[in-house]
Design a protein around this motif. Sequence first.
Motif, PDB file in Angstrom:
ATOM      1  N   ARG A 114       0.831  -1.208   0.000  1.00 39.58           N
ATOM      2  CA  ARG A 114       0.000   0.000   0.000  1.00 39.58           C
ATOM      3  C   ARG A 114       0.862   1.253   0.000  1.00 39.58           C
ATOM      4  O   ARG A 114       0.583   2.212  -0.727  1.00 39.58           O
ATOM      5  N   TYR A 115       1.903   1.285   0.838  1.00 42.31           N
ATOM      6  CA  TYR A 115       2.788   2.454   0.870  1.00 42.31           C
ATOM      7  C   TYR A 115       3.396   2.703  -0.505  1.00 42.31           C
ATOM      8  O   TYR A 115       3.455   3.840  -0.990  1.00 42.31           O
ATOM      9  N   CYS A 116       3.891   1.633  -1.131  1.00 43.76           N
ATOM     10  CA  CYS A 116       4.564   1.772  -2.427  1.00 43.76           C
ATOM     11  C   CYS A 116       3.576   2.137  -3.529  1.00 43.76           C
ATOM     12  O   CYS A 116       3.952   2.789  -4.511  1.00 43.76           O
ATOM     13  N   TYR A 117       2.345   1.747  -3.387  1.00 48.47           N
ATOM     14  CA  TYR A 117       1.300   2.106  -4.346  1.00 48.47           C
ATOM     15  C   TYR A 117       1.008   3.599  -4.270  1.00 48.47           C
ATOM     16  O   TYR A 117       0.842   4.271  -5.295  1.00 48.47           O
ATOM     17  N   LEU A 118       0.980   4.135  -3.051  1.00 42.69           N
ATOM     18  CA  LEU A 118       0.628   5.544  -2.859  1.00 42.69           C
ATOM     19  C   LEU A 118       1.811   6.480  -3.066  1.00 42.69           C
ATOM     20  O   LEU A 118       1.624   7.630  -3.449  1.00 42.69           O
ATOM     21  N   ASP A 119       3.016   6.021  -2.784  1.00 45.30           N
ATOM     22  CA  ASP A 119       4.225   6.809  -3.043  1.00 45.30           C
ATOM     23  C   ASP A 119       5.391   5.838  -3.197  1.00 45.30           C
ATOM     24  O   ASP A 119       5.996   5.427  -2.202  1.00 45.30           O
ATOM     25  N   PRO A 120       5.695   5.431  -4.432  1.00 44.03           N
ATOM     26  CA  PRO A 120       6.726   4.414  -4.634  1.00 44.03           C
ATOM     27  C   PRO A 120       8.078   4.772  -4.027  1.00 44.03           C
ATOM     28  O   PRO A 120       8.766   3.905  -3.482  1.00 44.03           O
ATOM     29  N   TYR A 121       8.451   6.034  -4.107  1.00 45.96           N
ATOM     30  CA  TYR A 121       9.756   6.448  -3.566  1.00 45.96           C
ATOM     31  C   TYR A 121       9.774   6.339  -2.042  1.00 45.96           C
ATOM     32  O   TYR A 121      10.656   5.690  -1.462  1.00 45.96           O
ATOM     33  N   ALA A 122       8.796   6.929  -1.393  1.00 47.31           N
ATOM     34  CA  ALA A 122       8.723   6.839   0.068  1.00 47.31           C
ATOM     35  C   ALA A 122       8.488   5.398   0.510  1.00 47.31           C
ATOM     36  O   ALA A 122       9.064   4.943   1.507  1.00 47.31           O
ATOM     37  N   GLY A 123       7.657   4.677  -0.246  1.00 45.37           N
ATOM     38  CA  GLY A 123       7.395   3.278   0.095  1.00 45.37           C
ATOM     39  C   GLY A 123       8.640   2.432   0.048  1.00 45.37           C
ATOM     40  O   GLY A 123       8.847   1.555   0.894  1.00 45.37           O
ATOM     41  N   GLY A 124       9.498   2.685  -0.957  1.00 43.43           N
ATOM     42  CA  GLY A 124      10.761   1.949  -1.028  1.00 43.43           C
ATOM     43  C   GLY A 124      11.634   2.235   0.179  1.00 43.43           C
ATOM     44  O   GLY A 124      12.245   1.315   0.766  1.00 43.43           O
ATOM     45  N   MET A 125      11.710   3.495   0.590  1.00 40.04           N
ATOM     46  CA  MET A 125      12.510   3.841   1.770  1.00 40.04           C
ATOM     47  C   MET A 125      11.938   3.205   3.029  1.00 40.04           C
ATOM     48  O   MET A 125      12.685   2.676   3.872  1.00 40.04           O
ATOM     49  N   ILE A 126      10.615   3.244   3.178  1.00 40.28           N
ATOM     50  CA  ILE A 126       9.982   2.684   4.369  1.00 40.28           C
ATOM     51  C   ILE A 126      10.232   1.182   4.457  1.00 40.28           C
ATOM     52  O   ILE A 126      10.446   0.636   5.550  1.00 40.28           O
ATOM     53  N   THR A 127      10.215   0.493   3.316  1.00 39.37           N
ATOM     54  CA  THR A 127      10.457  -0.945   3.315  1.00 39.37           C
ATOM     55  C   THR A 127      11.827  -1.277   3.897  1.00 39.37           C
ATOM     56  O   THR A 127      11.967  -2.181   4.736  1.00 39.37           O
ATOM     57  N   VAL A 128      12.843  -0.545   3.470  1.00 38.66           N
ATOM     58  CA  VAL A 128      14.189  -0.758   4.008  1.00 38.66           C
ATOM     59  C   VAL A 128      14.245  -0.359   5.483  1.00 38.66           C
ATOM     60  O   VAL A 128      14.806  -1.077   6.325  1.00 38.66           O
ATOM     61  N   ALA A 129      13.641   0.789   5.807  1.00 37.48           N
ATOM     62  CA  ALA A 129      13.695   1.305   7.178  1.00 37.48           C
ATOM     63  C   ALA A 129      13.041   0.343   8.164  1.00 37.48           C
ATOM     64  O   ALA A 129      13.570   0.114   9.264  1.00 37.48           O
ATOM     65  N   GLU A 130      11.890  -0.222   7.797  1.00 38.03           N
ATOM     66  CA  GLU A 130      11.200  -1.128   8.709  1.00 38.03           C
ATOM     67  C   GLU A 130      11.985  -2.411   8.929  1.00 38.03           C
ATOM     68  O   GLU A 130      12.036  -2.941  10.046  1.00 38.03           O
ATOM     69  N   ALA A 131      12.585  -2.938   7.877  1.00 33.57           N
ATOM     70  CA  ALA A 131      13.392  -4.141   8.031  1.00 33.57           C
ATOM     71  C   ALA A 131      14.566  -3.878   8.974  1.00 33.57           C
ATOM     72  O   ALA A 131      14.877  -4.682   9.855  1.00 33.57           O
ATOM     73  N   ALA A 132      15.221  -2.717   8.801  1.00 32.33           N
ATOM     74  CA  ALA A 132      16.339  -2.361   9.667  1.00 32.33           C
ATOM     75  C   ALA A 132      15.869  -2.115  11.095  1.00 32.33           C
ATOM     76  O   ALA A 132      16.532  -2.512  12.069  1.00 32.33           O
ATOM     77  N   ARG A 133      14.708  -1.460  11.245  1.00 32.86           N
ATOM     78  CA  ARG A 133      14.172  -1.177  12.580  1.00 32.86           C
ATOM     79  C   ARG A 133      13.882  -2.469  13.336  1.00 32.86           C
ATOM     80  O   ARG A 133      14.107  -2.572  14.551  1.00 32.86           O
ATOM     81  N   ASN A 134      13.385  -3.476  12.627  1.00 36.98           N
ATOM     82  CA  ASN A 134      13.121  -4.757  13.270  1.00 36.98           C
ATOM     83  C   ASN A 134      14.401  -5.403  13.788  1.00 36.98           C
ATOM     84  O   ASN A 134      14.422  -6.015  14.860  1.00 36.98           O
TER      85      ASN A 134
END
Length: 565
Positions: free
Chosen positions: A283-303
Amino acid sequence: VMCVGLAEIENLAQATAGGAGNIMILVGADTGRDGLHGASGLASRTFEDAAEELRPTVQVGNPFLEKLLMEACLELVKTDWIVGLQDLGAAGLTSSTVECVAKTGNGMELDISRVPRREEGMTPYEVMLSESQERMLVIVKPGYEDRVTTLFKHWGLRSDVIGRVTDDGIVRIKEKGKTVGAAPVEALSDPPLYYPRVRKPAWLKHLQRVNLETIPDVTASDCNAVLLQLLASPSLTSKKTIYRQYDHQVLNNTVIPPGHDAAVLRIKGTRKAIAVSADSNGRYCYLDPYAGGMITVAEAARNLVCSGAEPLAITDCLNFGNPEKNDVYYQLKECVRGLAHACRVLKTPVISGNVSLYNETYDKAIYPTPVVGMFGLISDVGRCCTVGFKDKGDVVFLLGGDDDIDASSALAGSEYVEMVHEKVAGRPSISITTEKKVQKCCLRMVRKGVLKSAHDCSDGGLAVALAESCIIGDIGFKGEGWYFPRSISGRLDVALFGEAQSRIVVSVAPNKVGLLEEIAARSPVKLQKLGVVGGRSLTIKDYINASLGDLRRSWCDGLEMAQQD
């Protein structure tokens, strides 16, 4: 699926062909029409004409054969008989052989009549593109062929000499002495690149402009029901019914099992451990692919950071629709750009990956869904951290967050808005510099032994994160209430279920609160007290009062309830 292993540096094998005269040996399973069916004659036809005849075939793995192949190869790399080793994956022999010779600028001559097959009438095209599993390509030094084949025979594996490395830079494919294909290695390994000029789709601009602050706020009387509904949603519910089918204690190296932010595995003979996580949000990447890509990496690292691991590297799987369409190409380009930027800031290089394109049904593409698998290192396994709350009286804080976030951004692409309001709209955002500060701060706290628990606050928002920590720790939580009702723009749904990034729920013993506050102030990272651990329910002022039993039933039975629906 992400596979992680340990390798001894002195035994690392490269996927290279070396110099002219080296021998190519194919070992493992026979070759069938896996991955492509009806491919005969497609090389001379258009993609559109051929697509109707292409039907994917089911690839049935043979784990026992795979285990034999792996053990044989591990024994082989300890010898001095080989130059290179390459697995056969996407595009089969075509990809594996070309990749090997391209690294040294050499050519090759391959006789596919020597490739063992399990199906009759296979064409050269099918043999070269077959994606049959359990196969490896071995590049052997001249004169060592018999030793290599004898080793494989010892493991009950068939191996066949199928070609040799040449020095003319040409890939030649032969069948029974007849050349059926030839091309320069450079043309195959370094093809022309195309950069279509695309603009942001109009429909995406419209979705991003939707002001989610105009949707009705959740009422205080509905908060409890919404939380239980979120915990039971397929995206957020426990996946235990899936992972419990597999032995996650093989070789007894598991320190933190599935079900937490990251799994942790000890490295025997050391105090170190590795942590692994996987993340994605279409959903994030659908609504903003650039921000969604960053969030995907950030969440994996945060975990990983929540477990006490320093993020080191990622692998990714990029799942998209047809990139020949402008809007899909835009999604692919922007997602990759976002992934790359986050990896640079967080210093987590992309060390491997793959793509899955043309994922469409009735001409409708899937959400752009880059999946990130991330690997991290824990220097002292005695200092790793888990999700669950621990002891009565421990103090719970929210670490991190960004002052610039607004209500619409916090609700954009959230599970809550889709579930309750049936909308996927808005524009999610993240400050990757804030993210980096929060992660460094949390990691410092874990390594100093300050934290009792740490849990990524993401899908479902703060209320879901608190509920999961209660469920996994089997102990309740009492929110003090002053934070929750007016945390962002005065909206209750944002405070409880908004998915603002760069936030971690942490708990500490009362005597460690001062040290926690000191580390957060030095970072500097926001720190807000939420409440205390204790009791047998999750309570937040007048908004939420759910027993551990109700929370656990919703979270643990979500997949089963979804199947019944």
